[in-house]
Design an enzyme around this catalytic site. Structure first.
Site, PDB file in Angstrom:
ATOM      1  N   SER A  82     -10.862  -1.356  -1.688  1.00 45.28           N
ATOM      2  CA  SER A  82      -9.626  -1.250  -0.899  1.00 45.28           C
ATOM      3  C   SER A  82      -9.895  -1.550   0.564  1.00 45.28           C
ATOM      4  CB  SER A  82      -9.069   0.169  -0.973  1.00 45.28           C
ATOM      5  OG  SER A  82      -8.364   0.370  -2.153  1.00 45.28           O
ATOM      6  N   ASP A 129       0.827  -1.201   0.000  1.00 38.43           N
ATOM      7  CA  ASP A 129       0.000   0.000   0.000  1.00 38.43           C
ATOM      8  C   ASP A 129       0.866   1.257   0.000  1.00 38.43           C
ATOM      9  OD1 ASP A 129      -2.330   1.790   0.632  1.00 38.43           O
ATOM     10  OD2 ASP A 129      -3.312  -0.144   0.877  1.00 38.43           O
ATOM     11  N   HIS A 177      -4.327   6.123   2.858  1.00 33.51           N
ATOM     12  CA  HIS A 177      -4.865   4.851   2.376  1.00 33.51           C
ATOM     13  C   HIS A 177      -4.215   3.646   3.065  1.00 33.51           C
ATOM     14  CE1 HIS A 177      -5.823   1.669  -0.544  1.00 33.51           C
ATOM     15  NE2 HIS A 177      -6.807   2.441  -0.952  1.00 33.51           N
TER      16      HIS A 177
END
Ligand SMILES: *[C@@H]1O[C@H](CO)[C@@H](O)[C@H](O)[C@H]1NC(C)=O
Ligand SMILES: *[C@@H]1O[C@H](CO)[C@@H](O)[C@H](O)[C@H]1NC(C)=O
Length: 771
Positions: A561, A144, A217
């Site tokens: 995600s 990520d 994220h």
């Protein structure tokens, strides 16, 4: 989230002008004999040297040498050099790395899962966690954008020593020291050689040259998998207050940062992950000894396996029985948009949880209309004039954009002091609110258009606001059109739990069927991915916009995600309870125990309220507690996947493996679901189940055939006498005489078959279309 896949297209002209050598990924056949890592690297060098002028040039052009995930390298090559390499016999493939190919796509979600399970079982989530020791023996690798190590979610309080098997490292760098790793974050690395080969040196105000998350994220996804329990957290304004916890709260995390900010582009428009960097990350993760990989990265369109680095590397990781969970993608509701379709990975769709942030619109006629929002702004307690945006636009705004509240479109004179309703369609949701505020509006209603249906991604608007579904948007418009002096009020938002129906499928969740392998039913499963609260980077605002200066420790975000790490966490818990189960057995357990029913006891719907199908949710919504005790599993090995590739007429990329003359049809891969595209008359497929429940058990088959087909399971009864015993059975699917009149060409019909011993229900969905 949805924009990220497209955003890179804008950059292409800029790239084309400044590069002549490009990054290529060269993939060799697997090494047949045992070679040391040094020998493998030297072999890669010698191939490069054979097409370069000097040894020095060869060494300088090599970005990565891959040894564990695939056998190959990434290097800067001219087209000439690339084509010379591709002619060499040992080379499987040579292709140019494409910077627009990969991109990244979260309290309540876990309680919701427990609640869902409570209907069907006496087991509680807590029992599962206890049995799994909260996942503390399991190492989860996350690919990520890095993580924010100071987040309480990544504290190592109460954690035992790091597992002895761990071989990874804590790579230091900008604002990241050895002290940022601990017994929770046991590994952290970063990869940007591919990125820098195209974009030049990383701009260190834009992103951090270390495993530190500058985006949000990566902190979000990794805390969903393995974040510690942190009580009493919430989003700004007290929304979603509760305990934030990863699914496997004591699992060990290893961050492999391979996704980065894109230069000259706002962070809110997405990020990029270069294939050569991702490959290097998986290569290390495999060597480091992760048990589970959580990869919330997707390709822009479906790619065949031999051109998809994640698929290739994941196949090799199966040799070590690493469980790989991947996002299905955010390109729904369009069919055939699914990413990560390989049968050796778990492909995860996204659905809602049973929590809503409710703010109603009160109309002048006394009607109350439900809306949803996360805004922290409130109106004064009085009625305001209510208008549709098209009534208050500047005269030069074209008719088709009049209700859209695009920047600069509203007339301040006509808007001032009013509540303005805008429709979704063009522009950004937050941006529409900003426009209403700019023009002096007091409040803002964002109406879904019919394509959005009931799906609302709760927004943190910059003024008092609420988002309404398409039916409610029409109701408000009708009121505005019919009333003499339309008036309205937006109530302050509050958090509402046990919201029904839940789950429903997120409309952005990518759909099957898989265009790459239509004979494999994908996605595999769905998990929470709408408005999930999880850790965030303090270097990024909740909207990721540069103009937003708020700092939050926890943020709400949506996407596949977010659903992928939910399934990775469940896999980690099962791995902890059953350390010797294969990757396929763990996937099977998750899939066959999933549910197709929502909290109203009906079939899970899409965002429009229509019944959803397995191309949206796969086997259904995951139930980790049930998955820990599945009864039977559909196992598969590395060799089975190679046979599947042989049967699909694809290169196995493994020279030590010779495809048989008549390989089994791809349908015969021992998969926990079944897809039969273009059925011509009748087909029989084979499956093998392994008993992992009680030593003596008897299972009975039941079938719900797809409309227009007959399905026969043979034998209909399986008797097991010990744990680990395997039994074969066949499924025969035949088109009935009415089938042609009940389903159209290229249309799929859905059904399922279930094995049950009275305690376990081992269900497999099936999808069939006619030739
Ligand atoms: C780096 O990014 C910052 C923030 O976007 C920008 O202001 C600056 O000009 C960039 N520096 C370079 C060298 O591109
Ligand atoms: C939770 O946090 C809020 C605000 O930070 C505080 O007012 C409240 O007392 C806390 N609740 C508990 C149970 O600690």
């Amino acid at each position: 989230m949805k924009n990220s896949i497209f955003s890179l297209l804008l950059l292409l002209p800029l790239l084309a002008s400044c590069v002549e050598r490009q990054v290529y990924i060269v993939h060799f056949r697997e090494h047949s004999e045992e070679k040391t890592l040094h020998e493998i690297e030297e072999t890669h060098h010698s191939y490069l040297f054979s097409v370069k002028k000097t040894e020095e040039e060869a060494r300088a052009s090599l970005l990565y040498s891959y040894k564990h995930s695939i056998n190959g390298f990434a290097a800067l090559l001219t087209t000439d050099e690339a084509s010379k390499l591709s002619e060499m016999e040992e080379v499987v493939s040579v292709y140019q790395s494409d910077p627009k190919k990969y991109s990244l796509q979260t309290t309540r979600s876990w309680e919701f899962v427990g609640l869902q399970e409570g209907i069907h079982t006496k087991l509680k989530k807590e029992d599962l966690l206890l049995r799994a020791r909260y996942g503390q023996d399991v190492i989860v690798g996350v690919l990520d954008s890095g993580l924010w190590p100071e987040s309480k979610s990544f504290s190592d309080e109460g954690m035992g020593p790091i597992p002895k098997s761990w071989k990874g490292v804590c790579q230091t760098g900008q604002a990241f020291t050895l002290s940022n790793c601990n017994k929770k974050v046991i590994g952290a690395r970063y990869y940007l050689k591919g990125y820098e080969a195209i974009y030049g040196p990383l701009n260190t105000t834009l992103d951090c040259r270390s495993p530190r998350d500058w985006d949000g994220h990566g902190s979000h996804t990794s805390s969903i998998v393995g974040g510690q329990r942190v009580p009493n957290v919430s989003f700004i304004g007290g929304f979603a207050r509760g305990t934030a916890s990863g699914g496997a709260p004591l699992a060990r995390l290893a961050m492999y940062k391979a996704c980065w900010a894109i230069p000259y582009q706002g962070k809110e428009l997405g990020n990029t992950c270069f294939e050569e960097d991702l490959l290097a990350a998986i290569d290390d993760a495999v060597a480091d000894g992760v048990h589970v990989l959580s990869i919330s990265v997707v390709t822009s369109t479906p790619y065949p396996y031999d051109q998809d680095g994640i698929a290739k590397a994941a196949l090799q990781s199966i040799k070590k029985e690493i469980v790989v969970a991947c996002s299905a993608g955010n390109l729904g509701p369009v069919l055939e948009t699914l990413s990560n379709p390989a049968p050796w990975m778990i492909t995860v769709a996204a659905s809602s949880v049973d929590r809503a942030f409710v703010a109603s619109v009160m109309l002048g006629n006394g009607e109350e209309i439900e809306g949803h929002t996360l805004t922290t702004y409130k109106l004064k307690r009085k009625m305001y004039p209510l208008v549709y945006a098209a009534q208050v636009v500047n005269p030069d705004v074209p008719k088709n954009a009049a209700g859209q509240c695009l920047p600069g479109s509203l007339s301040p004179e006509k808007t001032k002091g009013k509540i303005v309703m805008c429709l979704r369609g063009q522009g950004t949701r937050i941006g529409k609110g900003e426009e209403v505020k700019r023009a002096g509006g007091s409040g803002f209603i964002l109406g879904n258009n019919p394509a959005n249906g009931a799906e609302i991604q709760d927004d943190t608007h910059v003024l008092p606001a609420t988002d309404v579904n398409s039916d409610n948007a029409i109701k408000i418009l009708e009121y505005i059109n019919s009333a003499k002096n339309p008036m309205g009020y937006i109530t302050p938002a509050r958090t509402k739990i046990h919201y029904k129906p839940a789950p429903f499928m997120a409309s952005f969740s990518s759909r099957g069927p898989s265009t790459i392998s239509p004979g494999i039913l994908k996605p595999d499963i769905t998990a929470p991915g709408l408005n999930i609260l999880a850790a965030w980077s303090e270097a990024s605002s909740p909207t990721k916009k540069a103009s937003d200066h708020r700092v939050v420790q926890y943020n709400l975000d949506s996407g596949t995600s977010m659903s992928c790490p939910h399934v990775a966490a469940a896999a980690a818990l099962i791995k902890s309870i059953h350390p010797h189960w294969s990757s396929a057995a763990i996937r099977s357990a998750l899939m066959t125990s999933a549910t197709m029913t929502n909290n109203k006891g009906r079939l899970i719907t899409d965002a429009l309220g229509n019944p959803a199908d397995p191309f949206q949710f796969g086997s259904g919504h995951f139930r980790p507690t049930m998955a820990a005790d599945p009864g039977l599993v559909y196992d598969a090995s590395y060799t089975d996947y190679l046979l599947f590739l042989c049967g699909s007429r694809l290169d196995t990329m493994d020279p030590s493996f010779k495809c048989p003359k008549n390989p089994p049809s791809p349908n015969n891969l021992n998969y926990p679901s079944l897809s039969i595209p273009k059925l011509n008359g009748i087909v029989t497929v084979e499956r093998t189940v392994t008993n992992v429940g009680g030593p003596k058990s008897v299972y009975f088959a039941s079938v719900k055939p797809p409309l227009g087909f007959s399905v026969k399971v043979s034998p209909p009864i399986l008797v097991f006498n010990k744990v680990g015993e395997k039994k074969k059975f066949t499924i025969t699917v035949e088109a009935t005489s009415e089938s042609a009149s009940t389903i159209g060409k290229d249309e799929y019909a859905f059904g399922w078959y279930t094995w049950t011993d009275g305690i376990h229900h081992v269900r497999s969905p099936m999808a069939v279309s006619l030739a």
